[in-house]
Scaffold this motif. Structure first.
Motif, mmCIF file in Angstrom:
data_model
loop_
_atom_site.group_PDB
_atom_site.id
_atom_site.type_symbol
_atom_site.label_atom_id
_atom_site.label_comp_id
_atom_site.label_asym_id
_atom_site.label_seq_id
_atom_site.Cartn_x
_atom_site.Cartn_y
_atom_site.Cartn_z
ATOM 1 N N LYS A 30 -4.712 -6.209 -8.573
ATOM 2 C CA LYS A 30 -5.278 -4.598 -7.927
ATOM 3 C C LYS A 30 -5.390 -5.053 -6.491
ATOM 4 O O LYS A 30 -5.038 -3.892 -5.640
ATOM 5 C CB LYS A 30 -6.528 -4.512 -8.736
ATOM 6 N N THR A 33 -2.396 -4.643 -4.595
ATOM 7 C CA THR A 33 -1.691 -3.289 -4.921
ATOM 8 C C THR A 33 -2.398 -2.352 -4.112
ATOM 9 O O THR A 33 -1.706 -1.495 -3.160
ATOM 10 C CB THR A 33 -1.812 -2.974 -6.300
ATOM 11 N N ALA A 34 -3.612 -2.384 -3.768
ATOM 12 C CA ALA A 34 -4.420 -1.480 -2.832
ATOM 13 C C ALA A 34 -4.133 -1.579 -1.293
ATOM 14 O O ALA A 34 -3.932 -0.821 -0.708
ATOM 15 C CB ALA A 34 -5.930 -1.788 -3.013
ATOM 16 N N VAL A 37 -0.679 -0.219 -0.839
ATOM 17 C CA VAL A 37 -0.770 1.481 -0.793
ATOM 18 C C VAL A 37 -1.515 2.023 0.300
ATOM 19 O O VAL A 37 -1.020 2.861 1.049
ATOM 20 C CB VAL A 37 -1.464 1.765 -2.108
ATOM 21 N N ASP A 38 -2.554 1.202 0.705
ATOM 22 C CA ASP A 38 -3.361 1.737 1.872
ATOM 23 C C ASP A 38 -2.670 1.600 3.125
ATOM 24 O O ASP A 38 -2.651 2.269 3.995
ATOM 25 C CB ASP A 38 -4.766 1.004 1.893
ATOM 26 N N LYS A 43 -0.879 8.541 -0.558
ATOM 27 C CA LYS A 43 -1.972 9.292 -1.003
ATOM 28 C C LYS A 43 -2.345 9.010 -2.447
ATOM 29 O O LYS A 43 -3.425 9.136 -2.823
ATOM 30 C CB LYS A 43 -1.834 10.894 -0.660
ATOM 31 N N ASN A 44 -1.177 8.757 -2.974
ATOM 32 C CA ASN A 44 -1.393 8.389 -4.507
ATOM 33 C C ASN A 44 -1.521 6.995 -4.621
ATOM 34 O O ASN A 44 -0.682 6.168 -4.409
ATOM 35 C CB ASN A 44 -0.027 8.969 -5.252
ATOM 36 N N LYS A 45 -2.597 6.748 -5.383
ATOM 37 C CA LYS A 45 -2.969 5.162 -5.594
ATOM 38 C C LYS A 45 -1.760 4.577 -6.529
ATOM 39 O O LYS A 45 -1.588 3.328 -6.714
ATOM 40 C CB LYS A 45 -4.407 4.835 -6.220
ATOM 41 N N GLY A 46 -1.127 5.456 -7.249
ATOM 42 C CA GLY A 46 -0.065 4.755 -8.096
ATOM 43 C C GLY A 46 1.328 4.796 -7.604
ATOM 44 O O GLY A 46 2.242 4.350 -8.205
ATOM 45 N N ARG A 49 2.649 -0.990 -7.183
ATOM 46 C CA ARG A 49 2.321 -1.808 -8.133
ATOM 47 C C ARG A 49 2.534 -3.235 -7.556
ATOM 48 O O ARG A 49 3.808 -3.527 -7.602
ATOM 49 C CB ARG A 49 2.220 -1.737 -9.518
#
Length: 299
Positions: A30, A33-34, A37-38, A43-46, A49
């Motif tokens: 996690k 993954t964050a 993404v960041d 904008k979508n956290k999904g 992965r």
């Protein structure tokens, strides 16, 4: 439509239920993954992965997974599809050899699992360095639980008989249920025979492709394509399989099998590699079988 009940499948075949499970050693990270993404400004956290492999680079686990893949291939190559829940059809004449092979695979699987679990604690320690700051001991199953992550079994069941209905319903309802079961069995038989037709057609198409001799457009030098021993051995194994599994007595399938088997009699991979004339002869013969029986043929 083929009527499966005419072939007494219950007396000449069994259903195979093969199951295998292996610890995947995959875990969603996690934190990473964050970060991904960041970092991408998503904008979508999904949007992404990051899955980490807890046992990355460990052959002890990779060997178990590879064996399971090998066993699944053996089961699929030596049986025909039957039901949507994974059951496969096995002709009883093949049961002794099939079961001996499967029991050998299960013993090998259990030995590999025992070797892995006996080293499990030490492997976790080694992975602390392999995973770096992604290592988290809490993500690994407890030593007492790891064995439960692995299983392999092969069970045999009788082919259901549509006429054997033992439920307390009216005669009319029984007749309707029996007709539905017979129709379902017929569809499954057709699917099984279609599967072996497809296997034969696919292998012959591969033979036509691999036995093609390419010509360099500049030098005009002939260059045969590469192929392995399974090009011939696989074809002969298919012929042997069809002899047992042509459960509807499909004359087209049997004729194609006999032609292919006859053409490959005495042929070796060495013959095909060393003798261009033999290679072309076999290629044209196989292509002719594909065309003659409307299996579909490459150019």
């Amino acid at each position: 439509m083929t009527q499966a009940k005419n072939y007494n499948l219950d007396s000449v075949a069994l259903l195979v239920e093969f199951n295998a499970s292996v610890w995947t050693a995959k875990k969603l990270d996690k934190t990473k993954t964050a970060e991904v993404v960041d970092g991408a400004g998503a904008k979508n956290k999904g949007a992404a992965r990051v899955n980490k492999s807890l046992m990355a680079g460990r052959p002890e686990l990779e060997n178990i997974s590879a064996l399971v893949t090998q066993v699944r291939s053996y089961v699929y190559d030596n049986t025909l599809p039957w039901s949507n829940n994974g059951q496969r059809l096995l002709i009883t004449a093949r049961l002794p050899a099939f079961d001996a092979k499967m029991q050998g695979y299960i013993e090998e699987f259990n030995a590999l699992v025992a070797a892995f679990t006996s080293q499990y604690s030490s492997l976790i320690t080694a992975q602390a360095m392999a995973l770096g700051n992604m290592f988290n001991r809490a993500e690994f199953p407890l030593t007492s639980e790891i064995t439960k992550k692995f299983a392999m079994s092969c069970e045999y069941l009788p082919v259901p008989v549509a006429g054997d209905i033992r439920v307390d319903i009216s005669d009319q309802a029984q007749d309707e249920l029996r007709a539905r079961l017979e129709h379902m069995a017929s569809l499954r038989v057709e699917k099984a025979v279609a599967d072996i037709n497809e296997k034969l057609a696919a292998h012959m198409a591969r033979m036509v492709d691999r036995l093609t001799t390419d010509v360099d457009p500049v030098t005009k030098e002939e260059k045969p394509r590469r192929f392995t021993e399974t090009l011939v051995s696989g074809a002969m194994e298919l012929c042997d399989l069809i002899a047992d599994y042509n459960i509807t007595g499909d004359p087209k399938l049997e004729h194609a099998r006999r032609l292919l088997e006859s053409k490959l009699a005495g042929v070796t991979v060495e013959n095909l590699r060393d003798d261009p004339a033999k290679r072309d002869d076999v290629r044209e013969a196989v292509k002719g079988i594909l065309d003659k029986f409307s299996f579909g043929s490459p150019a």
